[in-house]
Design an enzyme around this catalytic site. Sequence first.
Site, PDB file in Angstrom:
ATOM      1  N   HIS A 198       1.069  -1.061  -0.179  1.00 27.58           N
ATOM      2  CA  HIS A 198       0.052   0.022  -0.041  1.00 27.58           C
ATOM      3  C   HIS A 198       0.874   1.190   0.153  1.00 27.58           C
ATOM      4  O   HIS A 198       1.623   1.378  -0.965  1.00 27.58           O
ATOM      5  CB  HIS A 198      -0.929   0.051   1.120  1.00 27.58           C
ATOM      6  CG  HIS A 198      -2.090   0.668   1.357  1.00 27.58           C
ATOM      7  ND1 HIS A 198      -2.440   1.564   0.302  1.00 27.58           N
ATOM      8  CD2 HIS A 198      -2.990   1.044   2.259  1.00 27.58           C
ATOM      9  CE1 HIS A 198      -3.437   2.547   0.602  1.00 27.58           C
ATOM     10  NE2 HIS A 198      -3.836   2.229   1.832  1.00 27.58           N
TER      11      HIS A 198
ATOM     12  N   HIS B  26      -1.307  -2.129  -9.874  1.00 23.35           N
ATOM     13  CA  HIS B  26      -2.770  -1.433  -8.868  1.00 23.35           C
ATOM     14  C   HIS B  26      -3.786  -2.357  -8.846  1.00 23.35           C
ATOM     15  O   HIS B  26      -4.248  -3.098  -9.816  1.00 23.35           O
ATOM     16  CB  HIS B  26      -2.894  -0.259  -9.391  1.00 23.35           C
ATOM     17  CG  HIS B  26      -3.733   0.591  -8.330  1.00 23.35           C
ATOM     18  ND1 HIS B  26      -5.012   0.655  -7.881  1.00 23.35           N
ATOM     19  CD2 HIS B  26      -2.975   1.521  -7.486  1.00 23.35           C
ATOM     20  CE1 HIS B  26      -5.215   1.517  -6.969  1.00 23.35           C
ATOM     21  NE2 HIS B  26      -4.047   1.974  -6.493  1.00 23.35           N
TER      22      HIS B  26
ATOM     23  N   ASP C 168       3.228   5.898  -7.049  1.00 19.59           N
ATOM     24  CA  ASP C 168       4.331   5.803  -5.960  1.00 19.59           C
ATOM     25  C   ASP C 168       5.574   5.574  -6.805  1.00 19.59           C
ATOM     26  O   ASP C 168       6.771   5.939  -6.022  1.00 19.59           O
ATOM     27  CB  ASP C 168       4.077   4.527  -4.922  1.00 19.59           C
ATOM     28  CG  ASP C 168       3.014   5.004  -3.807  1.00 19.59           C
ATOM     29  OD1 ASP C 168       2.850   6.062  -3.866  1.00 19.59           O
ATOM     30  OD2 ASP C 168       2.346   4.112  -3.623  1.00 19.59           O
TER      31      ASP C 168
HETATM   32  N1  CMC Z   1       5.674  -7.358 -10.308  1.00 19.11           N
HETATM   33  C1  CMC Z   1       5.477  -8.254 -10.759  1.00 19.11           C
HETATM   34  N2  CMC Z   1       4.410  -9.118 -10.822  1.00 19.11           N
HETATM   35  C2  CMC Z   1       3.462  -8.303 -10.528  1.00 19.11           C
HETATM   36  C3  CMC Z   1       3.330  -7.268  -9.794  1.00 19.11           C
HETATM   37  C4  CMC Z   1       4.459  -6.582  -9.734  1.00 19.11           C
HETATM   38  N3  CMC Z   1       4.595  -5.490  -9.132  1.00 19.11           N
HETATM   39  N4  CMC Z   1       2.049  -6.864  -9.278  1.00 19.11           N
HETATM   40  C5  CMC Z   1       1.314  -7.809  -9.628  1.00 19.11           C
HETATM   41  N5  CMC Z   1       2.021  -8.802 -10.427  1.00 19.11           N
HETATM   42  C6  CMC Z   1       1.432  -9.949 -11.032  1.00 19.11           C
HETATM   43  C7  CMC Z   1       1.049 -11.003 -10.059  1.00 19.11           C
HETATM   44  O1  CMC Z   1       2.306 -11.983  -9.698  1.00 19.11           O
HETATM   45  C8  CMC Z   1      -0.092 -11.842 -10.713  1.00 19.11           C
HETATM   46  O2  CMC Z   1       0.611 -12.637 -11.629  1.00 19.11           O
HETATM   47  P1  CMC Z   1      -0.267 -13.887 -12.288  1.00 19.11           P
HETATM   48  O3  CMC Z   1      -1.665 -13.499 -12.616  1.00 19.11           O
HETATM   49  O4  CMC Z   1       0.555 -14.543 -13.122  1.00 19.11           O
HETATM   50  O5  CMC Z   1      -0.428 -14.698 -10.927  1.00 19.11           O
HETATM   51  C9  CMC Z   1      -0.799 -10.527 -11.457  1.00 19.11           C
HETATM   52  O6  CMC Z   1       0.182  -9.558 -11.792  1.00 19.11           O
HETATM   53  C10 CMC Z   1      -1.969 -10.178 -10.545  1.00 19.11           C
HETATM   54  O7  CMC Z   1      -1.361  -9.509  -9.473  1.00 19.11           O
HETATM   55  P2  CMC Z   1      -2.307  -9.497  -8.096  1.00 19.11           P
HETATM   56  O8  CMC Z   1      -1.439  -9.799  -6.799  1.00 19.11           O
HETATM   57  O9  CMC Z   1      -3.476 -10.653  -8.116  1.00 19.11           O
HETATM   58  O10 CMC Z   1      -3.013  -8.006  -8.245  1.00 19.11           O
HETATM   59  P3  CMC Z   1      -3.516  -7.228  -6.949  1.00 19.11           P
HETATM   60  O11 CMC Z   1      -4.667  -6.421  -7.492  1.00 19.11           O
HETATM   61  O12 CMC Z   1      -3.840  -8.204  -5.778  1.00 19.11           O
HETATM   62  O13 CMC Z   1      -2.393  -6.420  -6.252  1.00 19.11           O
HETATM   63  C11 CMC Z   1      -0.838  -4.788  -6.036  1.00 19.11           C
HETATM   64  C12 CMC Z   1      -1.933  -5.117  -6.512  1.00 19.11           C
HETATM   65  C13 CMC Z   1      -0.696  -3.301  -5.972  1.00 19.11           C
HETATM   66  C14 CMC Z   1      -0.852  -5.143  -4.509  1.00 19.11           C
HETATM   67  C15 CMC Z   1       0.351  -5.379  -6.849  1.00 19.11           C
HETATM   68  O14 CMC Z   1       0.436  -4.951  -7.972  1.00 19.11           O
HETATM   69  C16 CMC Z   1       1.824  -4.989  -6.164  1.00 19.11           C
HETATM   70  O15 CMC Z   1       2.339  -5.675  -5.078  1.00 19.11           O
HETATM   71  N6  CMC Z   1       2.475  -4.034  -6.580  1.00 19.11           N
HETATM   72  C17 CMC Z   1       3.794  -3.623  -6.078  1.00 19.11           C
HETATM   73  C18 CMC Z   1       3.492  -2.800  -4.870  1.00 19.11           C
HETATM   74  C19 CMC Z   1       3.068  -1.131  -5.288  1.00 19.11           C
HETATM   75  O16 CMC Z   1       3.575  -0.646  -6.043  1.00 19.11           O
HETATM   76  N7  CMC Z   1       1.955  -1.002  -4.475  1.00 19.11           N
HETATM   77  C20 CMC Z   1       1.468   0.481  -4.535  1.00 19.11           C
HETATM   78  C21 CMC Z   1       0.119   0.503  -5.052  1.00 19.11           C
HETATM   79  S1  CMC Z   1      -0.312   2.261  -5.429  1.00 19.11           S
HETATM   80  C22 CMC Z   1      -0.486   3.035  -4.091  1.00 19.11           C
HETATM   81  C23 CMC Z   1      -1.576   2.612  -3.176  1.00 19.11           C
HETATM   82  O17 CMC Z   1      -2.822   3.232  -3.923  1.00 19.11           O
HETATM   83  O18 CMC Z   1      -1.646   2.235  -2.150  1.00 19.11           O
END
Ligand code: CMC
Length: 429
Positions: free
Chosen positions: A265, A306, A364
């Site tokens: 987050h 995201h 971010d």
């Molecule tokens: N790097 C590599 N792979 C990723 C990433 C990433 N940053 N984010 C998601 N994926 C992959 C994930 O492994 C999955 O792959 P597969 O479908 O093959 O299993 C797919 O993309 C979907 O990901 P998810 O984890 O189901 O997506 P989510 O909606 O649950 O997670 C997130 C969203 C923001 C938690 C995640 O993208 C992440 O951890 N990003 C890095 C941390 C980050 O930058 N967070 C800040 C968000 S913006 C600030 C805010 O609003 O808080």
Amino acid sequence: MADKKAQLIIEGAAPVELPILTGTVGPDVIDVRSLTATGRFTFDPGFMSTASCESKITYIDGDNGILLHRGYPIEQLAEKSDYLETCYLLLNGELPTAEQKAQFVSTVKNHTMVHEQLKTFFNGFRRDAHPMAVMCGVVGALSAFYHDSLDINNPQHREISAIRLVAKMPTLAAMVYKYSMGQPMMYPRNDLSYAENFLHMMFNTPCEIKPISPVLAKAMDRIFILHADHEQNASTSTVRLAGSSGANPFACIAAGIAALWGPAHGGANEAVLTMLDEIGDVSNIDKFIAKAKDKNDPFKLMGFGHRVYKNRDPRATVMKQTCDEVLKELGIQNDPQLELAMRLEEIALTDPYFIERSLYPNVDFYSGIILKAIGIPTSMFTVIFALARTVGWISHWKEMLSSPYKIGRPRQLYTGYESRDITKLEDRK
Ligand code: CMC
């Protein structure tokens, strides 16, 4: 708003009719509240398919990269408004008139100082404590100082608490930084704008008061606007959940700060810089991209992806423009870490893995780079996010308390043991 209905067919039971609710914009939602009468619940860990509340504050269309506060697009607010005006909008529902704005700014400025006694709290922390740890403590501690505005059922108390939080967060954030540096804490200066005053308290000292660069103050103000609210994310939902039990606003915001801290987050802006350090050099990028794609490796590219935006993060577009302005103002062109960041951005925008999964740079990614260029240490990044998000949290808290609400109490799918009897200690294996 419930003229359409959904029918739920459960094997062996009578069909259940569920009303479909329609918002102003956005998808319809199926109202499952009557399901409890059937003895069943819905199961949705991570709230991927569940609206936890009704709200009029912020609208996000993740597929089309749209973010509206009270109907106004974020791009217009970033371009034509300023942070305190955006605060007024979030808190009150409308943009202020010139007179209302002057009054609001003056009221916020009247509350920028914190109780002198609060300073003594800082001495209880190690100087090398993470600033977010100190923020959780000192913001929660505000409830021990402002007893005159803790009656959550009194709209005037709620209003004063909201103003106090918006006014005091920059002061507390700068105090946290000064404490970590071993420098004297600076009092707020009410002749400066909100963003200028924050930079003054962060970077000036009693023996040297330097003027604040208007470009950096504008960039800071933009960072505040772009982080001001983002509907029902983890920290805002935490604030609402804490508030639904009747907890006071300062305690609720402290809970929000704790939820924001995580790297998935608000902690992501700090994690971006830590990741760039870890990658170290452009020549290592391919190795780290491979790690990010490897399902057996927990490594993720921080600042990418995201939960809601599956096309582009509109905040990132504005932030990228501000990023260019700041780097130009500071004359930073050949920074190796920046080169690394730009190369990562390029790869993520062209690599099929990232394209297929809609993993675009988020807000971010760029805010981390800007804050670093301004000279703010990495460990303070999430504190700045918390400072800016406080108005969003408190607007949601106020909205919830202004209409009938219930204590938030999710249910669970229990998969543990059925009832069993305790055996005597000596008989246990
Ligand atoms: N790097 C590599 N792979 C990723 C990433 C990433 N940053 N984010 C998601 N994926 C992959 C994930 O492994 C999955 O792959 P597969 O479908 O093959 O299993 C797919 O993309 C979907 O990901 P998810 O984890 O189901 O997506 P989510 O909606 O649950 O997670 C997130 C969203 C923001 C938690 C995640 O993208 C992440 O951890 N990003 C890095 C941390 C980050 O930058 N967070 C800040 C968000 S913006 C600030 C805010 O609003 O808080």
